[in-house]
Design an enzyme around this catalytic site. Sequence first.
Site, PDB file in Angstrom:
ATOM      1  N   CYS A  94       0.850  -1.188   0.000  1.00 20.35           N
ATOM      2  CA  CYS A  94       0.000   0.000   0.000  1.00 20.35           C
ATOM      3  C   CYS A  94       0.884   1.236   0.000  1.00 20.35           C
ATOM      4  O   CYS A  94       1.914   1.284   0.672  1.00 20.35           O
ATOM      5  CB  CYS A  94      -0.901  -0.052   1.230  1.00 20.35           C
ATOM      6  SG  CYS A  94      -1.663   1.497   1.647  1.00 20.35           S
ATOM      7  N   GLN A 218      -0.363   7.865  17.502  1.00 19.33           N
ATOM      8  CA  GLN A 218      -0.520   8.536  16.209  1.00 19.33           C
ATOM      9  C   GLN A 218       0.135   7.710  15.106  1.00 19.33           C
ATOM     10  O   GLN A 218       1.212   7.152  15.310  1.00 19.33           O
ATOM     11  CB  GLN A 218       0.131   9.924  16.262  1.00 19.33           C
ATOM     12  CG  GLN A 218      -0.502  10.862  17.275  1.00 19.33           C
ATOM     13  CD  GLN A 218      -1.823  11.465  16.809  1.00 19.33           C
ATOM     14  OE1 GLN A 218      -2.276  11.226  15.693  1.00 19.33           O
ATOM     15  NE2 GLN A 218      -2.453  12.213  17.683  1.00 19.33           N
ATOM     16  N   CYS A 343      -8.631  15.624  14.770  1.00 13.96           N
ATOM     17  CA  CYS A 343      -8.447  14.887  13.520  1.00 13.96           C
ATOM     18  C   CYS A 343      -9.712  14.975  12.686  1.00 13.96           C
ATOM     19  O   CYS A 343      -9.844  14.293  11.676  1.00 13.96           O
ATOM     20  CB  CYS A 343      -8.059  13.437  13.796  1.00 13.96           C
ATOM     21  SG  CYS A 343      -9.233  12.595  14.853  1.00 13.96           S
TER      22      CYS A 343
END
Length: 419
Positions: A94, A218, A343
Amino acid sequence: MAVNKKEEKLCPVAKKCGGCRYLDVPYDEQLRKKQKQTEKLLGRYGKVKAIIGMENPKHYRNKVHAVFDFDKRTGMVSGIYQEGTHQVVPVEECLIENLEADHIIQSIRRLAKSFKYKAYDEDTGYGLLRHVLIRTGYHSGEIMVVLVLASPILPSKNNFVKELCKLHPEITTIVVNVNDKKTSMVLGEKQQVIYGKGYIEDSLCEKLFKISPKSFYQVNPVQTEKLYGQAVAYAELTGKESVIDAYCGIGTIGIAASDKAAKVIGVELNPDAVRDAVVNARKNGIKNIDFYQNDAGKFMLQLAEAKESVDVVFMDPPRSGSSEAFLDAVIALKPSRVVYISCNPETMARDLQYLLQKEKKYKVEELTPVDMFPFTECVEVCGLIRLQKEKRQEHGNRKDGNRRERNTGNRNRGKRNTK
Ligand code: SAH
């Protein structure tokens, strides 16, 4: 998601995954779009500074998750759920994931075949391997593999560990997590360490952190340092402040700020994360920080009822944002500065609207978007909300001050007179 030929070449599963909506958008343009998005959602509350982007925006994700599924042809595939479904789309590599982690997942799939492990079938409940979660330490290079099984026994466990570590000596720990429920949650309650220490460590902002399988950390370590740097700068700490780190996870922001504050209190709901936070404070020799496991809103209300004095609040809630109870407690505690890290600018806008409407003395001074998630539409925002000194009250204080001076004068005069 509609994708064109070029996008399909960049990522063969782009259409089914739907994660990288900016796959074919040049990075500069991605940043411009995110800047505009932030300005549109939050510009009316305060000045939006230039977005902080990445130098190398690919393969930034330190946490990689894959789900296993039975495949008629190859026996087993691993990948992601097709957007909005429970169909598994096979993924080899990915664009945004750590490549070492992707390669480890490929090896696990191959080994599973020779060890005759079957992929778990959601419909029948048959099979063993459900998911794999890999966490990588950006600075430390440590790697944790969490194998999520439908039942507690991994047959020939020791041989499997030996083979996997032979292929990937960079793996430092392997954990078996048992998820025997019909649920879309990845991790189950029980887990067993089958190799290494059961967690990884990594450094961030020159501090060392223990990261357990279930704790939040994170996903973009390079940008996290920039984000925390901005958050701590907004807090304007001088060493005298009493600070709250709300929604603190494993204590990263509070620990990063602790050298510059008199006292820090962290609050977090997830008990595993709180345990990590306590260990992290000890690991870094930090004595002026305490952590509490609680709902952030309830905890803040308790502080407000106890009339605690708080100078700075860092708040970093999940995507759903904060709660009215939390914001009411902020208003009651009246910290001079609130540093809001979000976020999800949509829930941040909702929370700011509530806070600023209910307490007019709070003003958003500045907002800085940080690109934590290149190629996706998501944007992180860090904002400084400052308590304005009330002009009338200042005036009043001055009057009081004058009166006091006059009184003092009188008293002095009086005293002098009596002498
Ligand atoms: N500040 C941390 C974590 C941010 S993610 C960091 O930067 O790493 C948001 C955190 O809020 C998660 O750890 C989640 O477990 C926690 N959380 C979610 N709801 C909460 C609540 N109601 N009260 C306290 N913490 C909560």
